[in-house]
Design a protein around this motif. Structure first.
Motif, PDB file in Angstrom:
ATOM      1  N   PRO A  54      -3.167   7.162  -4.128  1.00 34.28           N
ATOM      2  CA  PRO A  54      -2.696   5.866  -3.643  1.00 34.28           C
ATOM      3  C   PRO A  54      -2.427   4.875  -4.772  1.00 34.28           C
ATOM      4  O   PRO A  54      -3.025   4.971  -5.841  1.00 34.28           O
ATOM      5  N   SER A  55      -1.540   3.919  -4.496  1.00 39.40           N
ATOM      6  CA  SER A  55      -1.251   2.839  -5.433  1.00 39.40           C
ATOM      7  C   SER A  55      -1.037   1.549  -4.658  1.00 39.40           C
ATOM      8  O   SER A  55      -0.670   1.578  -3.477  1.00 39.40           O
ATOM      9  N   PHE A  56      -1.254   0.427  -5.329  1.00 40.77           N
ATOM     10  CA  PHE A  56      -1.054  -0.878  -4.712  1.00 40.77           C
ATOM     11  C   PHE A  56      -0.271  -1.793  -5.653  1.00 40.77           C
ATOM     12  O   PHE A  56      -0.442  -1.742  -6.873  1.00 40.77           O
ATOM     13  N   LEU A  57       0.601  -2.597  -5.054  1.00 43.42           N
ATOM     14  CA  LEU A  57       1.276  -3.681  -5.767  1.00 43.42           C
ATOM     15  C   LEU A  57       0.868  -4.987  -5.111  1.00 43.42           C
ATOM     16  O   LEU A  57       0.713  -5.057  -3.892  1.00 43.42           O
ATOM     17  N   VAL A  58       0.714  -6.025  -5.923  1.00 48.91           N
ATOM     18  CA  VAL A  58       0.388  -7.353  -5.405  1.00 48.91           C
ATOM     19  C   VAL A  58       1.458  -8.333  -5.886  1.00 48.91           C
ATOM     20  O   VAL A  58       1.716  -8.442  -7.086  1.00 48.91           O
ATOM     21  N   ASP A  96       0.853  -1.190   0.000  1.00 44.31           N
ATOM     22  CA  ASP A  96       0.000   0.000   0.000  1.00 44.31           C
ATOM     23  C   ASP A  96       0.890   1.242   0.000  1.00 44.31           C
ATOM     24  O   ASP A  96       1.578   1.530   0.975  1.00 44.31           O
ATOM     25  N   PHE A  97       0.898   1.987  -1.121  1.00 43.22           N
ATOM     26  CA  PHE A  97       1.635   3.240  -1.214  1.00 43.22           C
ATOM     27  C   PHE A  97       0.672   4.377  -0.859  1.00 43.22           C
ATOM     28  O   PHE A  97      -0.363   4.547  -1.497  1.00 43.22           O
ATOM     29  N   GLN A  99       0.134  -7.654  -9.977  1.00 41.40           N
ATOM     30  CA  GLN A  99      -0.864  -6.601 -10.115  1.00 41.40           C
ATOM     31  C   GLN A  99      -0.296  -5.268  -9.665  1.00 41.40           C
ATOM     32  O   GLN A  99       0.456  -5.183  -8.698  1.00 41.40           O
ATOM     33  N   LYS A 100      -0.652  -4.227 -10.410  1.00 47.13           N
ATOM     34  CA  LYS A 100      -0.291  -2.855 -10.055  1.00 47.13           C
ATOM     35  C   LYS A 100      -1.496  -1.993 -10.370  1.00 47.13           C
ATOM     36  O   LYS A 100      -2.014  -2.026 -11.492  1.00 47.13           O
ATOM     37  N   THR A 101      -1.975  -1.259  -9.386  1.00 48.44           N
ATOM     38  CA  THR A 101      -3.173  -0.454  -9.594  1.00 48.44           C
ATOM     39  C   THR A 101      -3.083   0.839  -8.805  1.00 48.44           C
ATOM     40  O   THR A 101      -2.388   0.898  -7.789  1.00 48.44           O
ATOM     41  N   GLN A 122      -6.094 -11.978  -4.839  1.00 52.56           N
ATOM     42  CA  GLN A 122      -5.145 -12.202  -5.925  1.00 52.56           C
ATOM     43  C   GLN A 122      -3.798 -12.658  -5.403  1.00 52.56           C
ATOM     44  O   GLN A 122      -3.143 -13.515  -5.992  1.00 52.56           O
ATOM     45  N   SER A 123      -3.387 -12.089  -4.267  1.00 53.55           N
ATOM     46  CA  SER A 123      -2.062 -12.419  -3.735  1.00 53.55           C
ATOM     47  C   SER A 123      -1.970 -13.875  -3.284  1.00 53.55           C
ATOM     48  O   SER A 123      -0.885 -14.470  -3.305  1.00 53.55           O
TER      49      SER A 123
END
Length: 236
Positions: free
Chosen positions: A201-205, A151-152, A213-215, A230-231
């Motif tokens: 905000p951004s998220f990596l999985v 979680d960014f 995943q990157k969103t 997903q993780s």
């Protein structure tokens, strides 16, 4: 006729070069000094802008529906110096503005690169920042765990603050299954740049050490839950 065509192509190429400058931090700073009449344009969101920006910058959110209309109100006779968080949005905005006849110079690496060089800032709120990560420690944790959600966030980012309780709730529900890594944007520029994070905000999985995943942007709890699923491979 051939000579004329060559001249047109040559002038077009030269003009394109002049209008398509992408400068490193030091050169961009010099350009600001050399062109006091220029518009310094920050195309990040209002929340990002509120967390700090280059001195005397004006904010027009590139992803807002009104961006084109706001740009049309600007004076084309004035050069534009443009930046975003890391260069992605500003490159798109610059391309659009050049098509409208503006002379645009981009900041390579954006606000992130500017801050790593300890350049002047304006409007930075006085908040207590969380401890920064080292890039090495971050990469190690992301790759050594089977399921990871990153979680960014930023403490000035309203969508981030709204999602924090939901992220914490899901972290509790998936305890022992998913490792949650929280990375504050301020102070962790190396990690953001390494993973191409250009919006908060951004998220990596990560699943078994692989990024799947990157969103970016605000997500309601059901959509956040999808990242956790997903993780661990519940959904692809």
């Amino acid at each position: 006729m051939k000579k004329f065509s060559f001249l047109v192509l040559f002038l077009t190429f030269c003009t394109g070069q002049a209008f398509s400058q992408v400068l490193e931090v030091e050169s961009f700073s010099t350009k600001i000094t050399e062109l006091p009449q220029a518009l310094l344009l920050d195309v990040r969101t209002a929340g990002e802008f509120g967390g700090g920006h280059l001195p005397k910058a004006r904010n027009i959110d590139f992803r807002s529906e009104a961006f084109g209309q706001e740009v049309d109100k600007l004076d084309k006779s004035k050069p534009v110096l443009i930046y975003c968080l890391s260069g992605g949005r500003s490159a798109q905005a610059a391309e659009l503005m050049r098509s409208k006849g503006f002379q645009v110079t981009e900041l390579k690496g954006g606000y992130l690169k500017w801050t790593t060089k300890m350049m002047p800032l304006e409007g930075v709120p006085a908040v207590q920042h969380d401890a920064a990560w080292s890039l090495t420690d971050f990469e190690k944790l992301a790759k050594e765990n089977d399921a990871v959600v990153v979680d960014f966030y930023a403490k000035w980012c309203a969508p981030c603050l709204k999602m924090m309780p939901m992220v914490d709730k899901l972290a509790g529900e998936y305890k022992g299954k998913v490792t949650v890594i929280k990375v504050e944007a301020d102070g962790n520029q190396a990690i953001l740049q390494a993973h191409g994070i250009d919006e908060i905000p951004s998220f990596l999985v990560f699943r078994q050490g692989k990024l799947i995943q990157k969103t970016s942007g605000f997500r309601e709890e059901p959509k956040l839950k999808e990242l956790f699923d997903q993780s661990i491979g519940t959904i692809q």
